[in-house]
Design a protein around this motif. Structure first.
Motif, PDB file in Angstrom:
ATOM      1  N   GLY A 167      55.777  46.273  71.068  1.00 43.91           N
ATOM      2  CA  GLY A 167      55.477  45.250  71.685  1.00 43.91           C
ATOM      3  C   GLY A 167      56.066  44.793  73.083  1.00 43.91           C
ATOM      4  N   THR A 168      56.831  45.461  73.523  1.00 40.85           N
ATOM      5  CA  THR A 168      57.509  45.496  75.000  1.00 40.85           C
ATOM      6  C   THR A 168      57.653  46.970  75.529  1.00 40.85           C
ATOM      7  OG1 THR A 168      59.161  44.456  76.144  1.00 40.85           O
ATOM      8  CG2 THR A 168      59.905  45.202  74.173  1.00 40.85           C
ATOM      9  N   LEU A 169      57.566  46.884  76.798  1.00 41.18           N
ATOM     10  CA  LEU A 169      57.838  48.198  77.553  1.00 41.18           C
ATOM     11  C   LEU A 169      59.344  48.603  77.759  1.00 41.18           C
ATOM     12  CD1 LEU A 169      56.276  50.501  78.939  1.00 41.18           C
ATOM     13  CD2 LEU A 169      56.711  49.333  80.975  1.00 41.18           C
ATOM     14  N   GLY A 170      59.548  49.603  77.319  1.00 40.59           N
ATOM     15  CA  GLY A 170      61.137  49.899  77.221  1.00 40.59           C
ATOM     16  C   GLY A 170      61.893  50.360  78.434  1.00 40.59           C
ATOM     17  N   ASP A 171      63.183  50.510  78.340  1.00 47.81           N
ATOM     18  CA  ASP A 171      64.027  50.864  79.534  1.00 47.81           C
ATOM     19  C   ASP A 171      64.009  52.428  79.682  1.00 47.81           C
ATOM     20  OD1 ASP A 171      66.209  51.565  81.051  1.00 47.81           O
ATOM     21  OD2 ASP A 171      67.479  50.132  79.968  1.00 47.81           O
ATOM     22  N   GLU A 172      63.417  52.768  80.813  1.00 50.52           N
ATOM     23  CA  GLU A 172      63.184  54.288  81.127  1.00 50.52           C
ATOM     24  C   GLU A 172      64.702  54.922  80.835  1.00 50.52           C
ATOM     25  OE1 GLU A 172      61.054  55.447  84.473  1.00 50.52           O
ATOM     26  OE2 GLU A 172      59.956  53.733  84.611  1.00 50.52           O
ATOM     27  N   ALA A 173      65.483  54.497  81.351  1.00 52.15           N
ATOM     28  CA  ALA A 173      67.145  55.034  81.265  1.00 52.15           C
ATOM     29  C   ALA A 173      67.286  55.366  79.709  1.00 52.15           C
ATOM     30  CB  ALA A 173      67.940  54.088  81.733  1.00 52.15           C
ATOM     31  N   VAL A 174      66.837  54.621  78.657  1.00 45.26           N
ATOM     32  CA  VAL A 174      67.060  54.670  77.310  1.00 45.26           C
ATOM     33  C   VAL A 174      66.304  55.878  76.831  1.00 45.26           C
ATOM     34  CG1 VAL A 174      66.684  53.862  75.055  1.00 45.26           C
ATOM     35  CG2 VAL A 174      67.711  52.538  76.666  1.00 45.26           C
ATOM     36  N   VAL A 175      65.167  55.941  77.151  1.00 42.36           N
ATOM     37  CA  VAL A 175      64.058  57.023  76.833  1.00 42.36           C
ATOM     38  C   VAL A 175      64.751  58.254  77.481  1.00 42.36           C
ATOM     39  CG1 VAL A 175      61.761  57.987  76.561  1.00 42.36           C
ATOM     40  CG2 VAL A 175      62.240  55.155  76.712  1.00 42.36           C
ATOM     41  N   GLU A 176      65.088  58.621  78.749  1.00 43.33           N
ATOM     42  CA  GLU A 176      65.701  59.563  79.427  1.00 43.33           C
ATOM     43  C   GLU A 176      66.747  60.029  78.487  1.00 43.33           C
ATOM     44  OE1 GLU A 176      66.998  60.677  83.615  1.00 43.33           O
ATOM     45  OE2 GLU A 176      67.099  58.867  83.559  1.00 43.33           O
ATOM     46  N   ALA A 177      67.717  59.213  78.234  1.00 41.49           N
ATOM     47  CA  ALA A 177      68.862  59.486  77.474  1.00 41.49           C
ATOM     48  C   ALA A 177      68.414  60.142  76.322  1.00 41.49           C
ATOM     49  CB  ALA A 177      69.630  58.253  77.076  1.00 41.49           C
ATOM     50  N   ALA A 178      67.506  59.843  75.333  1.00 47.27           N
ATOM     51  CA  ALA A 178      66.982  60.273  74.178  1.00 47.27           C
ATOM     52  C   ALA A 178      66.369  61.905  74.506  1.00 47.27           C
ATOM     53  CB  ALA A 178      65.898  59.417  73.555  1.00 47.27           C
ATOM     54  N   ALA A 179      65.819  61.794  75.658  1.00 44.15           N
ATOM     55  CA  ALA A 179      65.055  63.095  76.023  1.00 44.15           C
ATOM     56  C   ALA A 179      66.164  64.188  76.242  1.00 44.15           C
ATOM     57  CB  ALA A 179      64.311  62.870  77.255  1.00 44.15           C
ATOM     58  N   GLU A 180      67.312  63.698  76.821  1.00 40.37           N
ATOM     59  CA  GLU A 180      68.280  64.585  77.365  1.00 40.37           C
ATOM     60  C   GLU A 180      69.066  64.987  76.096  1.00 40.37           C
ATOM     61  OE1 GLU A 180      70.575  62.633  80.284  1.00 40.37           O
ATOM     62  OE2 GLU A 180      69.160  63.049  81.884  1.00 40.37           O
ATOM     63  N   ALA A 181      69.147  64.310  74.815  1.00 39.87           N
ATOM     64  CA  ALA A 181      69.805  64.408  73.695  1.00 39.87           C
ATOM     65  C   ALA A 181      69.114  65.407  72.915  1.00 39.87           C
ATOM     66  CB  ALA A 181      70.229  63.246  73.102  1.00 39.87           C
ATOM     67  N   THR A 182      67.849  65.665  72.868  1.00 36.93           N
ATOM     68  CA  THR A 182      67.083  66.281  72.168  1.00 36.93           C
ATOM     69  C   THR A 182      66.692  67.809  72.572  1.00 36.93           C
ATOM     70  OG1 THR A 182      65.176  65.280  72.825  1.00 36.93           O
ATOM     71  CG2 THR A 182      66.294  64.552  70.799  1.00 36.93           C
ATOM     72  N   ASP A 183      66.711  68.611  71.773  1.00 33.05           N
ATOM     73  CA  ASP A 183      66.579  70.223  72.434  1.00 33.05           C
ATOM     74  C   ASP A 183      65.477  70.619  71.642  1.00 33.05           C
ATOM     75  OD1 ASP A 183      68.769  70.306  74.138  1.00 33.05           O
ATOM     76  OD2 ASP A 183      70.016  70.777  72.136  1.00 33.05           O
ATOM     77  N   GLU A 184      65.282  70.451  70.239  1.00 31.75           N
ATOM     78  CA  GLU A 184      64.346  70.974  69.438  1.00 31.75           C
ATOM     79  C   GLU A 184      63.283  69.938  68.973  1.00 31.75           C
ATOM     80  OE1 GLU A 184      63.778  74.386  69.072  1.00 31.75           O
ATOM     81  OE2 GLU A 184      65.391  74.915  70.298  1.00 31.75           O
ATOM     82  N   SER A 185      64.075  68.720  68.739  1.00 31.40           N
ATOM     83  CA  SER A 185      63.020  67.727  68.120  1.00 31.40           C
ATOM     84  C   SER A 185      62.151  67.451  69.147  1.00 31.40           C
ATOM     85  CB  SER A 185      64.088  66.440  67.492  1.00 31.40           C
ATOM     86  OG  SER A 185      64.957  66.897  66.833  1.00 31.40           O
ATOM     87  N   THR A 186      60.851  66.823  68.753  1.00 28.59           N
ATOM     88  CA  THR A 186      59.854  66.078  69.633  1.00 28.59           C
ATOM     89  C   THR A 186      60.159  64.731  69.746  1.00 28.59           C
ATOM     90  OG1 THR A 186      58.198  67.875  68.749  1.00 28.59           O
ATOM     91  CG2 THR A 186      57.500  65.875  69.916  1.00 28.59           C
ATOM     92  N   LEU A 187      60.452  64.234  70.995  1.00 31.59           N
ATOM     93  CA  LEU A 187      60.437  62.998  71.398  1.00 31.59           C
ATOM     94  C   LEU A 187      59.201  62.171  71.493  1.00 31.59           C
ATOM     95  CD1 LEU A 187      62.594  60.494  71.909  1.00 31.59           C
ATOM     96  CD2 LEU A 187      62.527  61.315  74.231  1.00 31.59           C
ATOM     97  N   PHE A 188      59.091  61.380  70.410  1.00 31.89           N
ATOM     98  CA  PHE A 188      58.041  60.187  70.598  1.00 31.89           C
ATOM     99  C   PHE A 188      58.558  58.870  71.011  1.00 31.89           C
ATOM    100  CE2 PHE A 188      55.205  61.556  66.656  1.00 31.89           C
ATOM    101  CZ  PHE A 188      55.220  62.707  67.203  1.00 31.89           C
ATOM    102  N   TYR A 189      57.691  58.245  72.137  1.00 29.16           N
ATOM    103  CA  TYR A 189      58.029  57.016  72.499  1.00 29.16           C
ATOM    104  C   TYR A 189      56.813  56.037  72.151  1.00 29.16           C
ATOM    105  CZ  TYR A 189      58.515  52.790  75.133  1.00 29.16           C
ATOM    106  OH  TYR A 189      58.508  51.632  75.530  1.00 29.16           O
ATOM    107  N   GLY A 190      57.089  54.710  71.824  1.00 24.43           N
ATOM    108  CA  GLY A 190      56.250  53.844  71.810  1.00 24.43           C
ATOM    109  C   GLY A 190      56.646  52.411  71.943  1.00 24.43           C
ATOM    110  N   GLY A 191      55.714  51.510  72.674  1.00 29.00           N
ATOM    111  CA  GLY A 191      55.837  50.208  72.993  1.00 29.00           C
ATOM    112  C   GLY A 191      55.522  49.719  74.290  1.00 29.00           C
ATOM    113  N   GLY A 192      54.650  48.816  74.384  1.00 27.00           N
ATOM    114  CA  GLY A 192      54.319  48.193  75.675  1.00 27.00           C
ATOM    115  C   GLY A 192      53.601  48.954  76.656  1.00 27.00           C
TER     116      GLY A 192
END
Length: 233
Positions: A167-192
């Protein structure tokens, strides 16, 4: 091991409890170029409205998944490519971490494990239905989200980590942190995600962007713009 979402950039999530814009059909949405259709929602979901959307989308050549909000609306349908089952890692209620899943297994017995994958949700918008339902702790910094993503991948072996701002567009820094933390998992983003630019911004970090409300609020061309952005990123 390869998974279907290894090759995805875009998912269109359709909520069976929401109407489509006038003149738009489910077939139109399936033809937007999205990599997959995910049928699910938080409130007002029934077997009947789930079944109606799945039946309408099954006629088209696009990957089709159900994301049930609770075990009671899970449909056994050969038209589905599989089931994506949320487990909310920052839920305040343990029901949405493992209890709902335990009940599904207890009531149904052996599940179709070959077609069932869990999604490690990290819910970030406190005003979203999913946050209220699961009593999620959304007061998280980027490093908290990165840590959750690491735990999901390395401790729990989750194939999908899903940062959900619903329902709202997220913080890019938060999504970037999740991306940097994942190696094998696929990162989905949803919202806004509401246009090419917002889709492109999140697709810079997420492996797959999920677009939902846009389809119900704006229609086909708006969704096509987000597909183009996801593929361009």
């Amino acid at each position: 091991m390869t998974t279907p979402w290894d090759d995805w950039n875009h998912i269109l999530k359709i909520d069976p409890d929401k109407e489509l814009p006038e003149g738009v059909t489910y077939g139109d949405l399936c033809a937007t170029g999205t990599d997959a259709i995910e049928v699910g929602g938080t409130m007002g979901i029934t077997e009947e409205n789930m079944s109606a959307v799945i039946e309408a989308c099954a006629e088209h050549d696009v990957a089709l998944y159900q994301e049930p909000s609770n075990p009671e609306v899970v449909l056994e349908d050969d038209a589905l490519d599989g089931y994506l089952i949320p487990t909310v890692f920052n839920a305040g209620s343990p029901f949405w971490i493992t209890e709902a899943h335990k009940e599904w297994v207890r009531l149904e017995g052996e599940l179709d494990w070959e077609r069932t994958t869990t999604e490690a949700y990290i819910v970030m918008n406190p005003e979203a239905d999913v946050a209220e339902l699961t009593e999620a702790n959304c007061d998280l910094e980027a490093d908290d989200v990165g840590a959750y993503a690491t735990v999901a991948e390395h401790m729990f072996g989750q194939e999908i980590v899903y940062v959900e701002y619903s329902g709202t567009l997220g913080d890019e820094a938060v999504v970037e942190a999740a991306a940097e933390a994942t190696d094998e998992s696929t990162l989905f983003y949803g919202g806004g995600i509401h246009d090419y630019d917002s889709a492109y911004a999140m697709a810079q970090y997420a492996d797959v962007i999920v677009v939902g409300d846009l389809a119900h609020d704006e229609g086909i061309e708006a969704v096509r713009e987000t597909v183009a952005a996801a593929n361009d990123a």
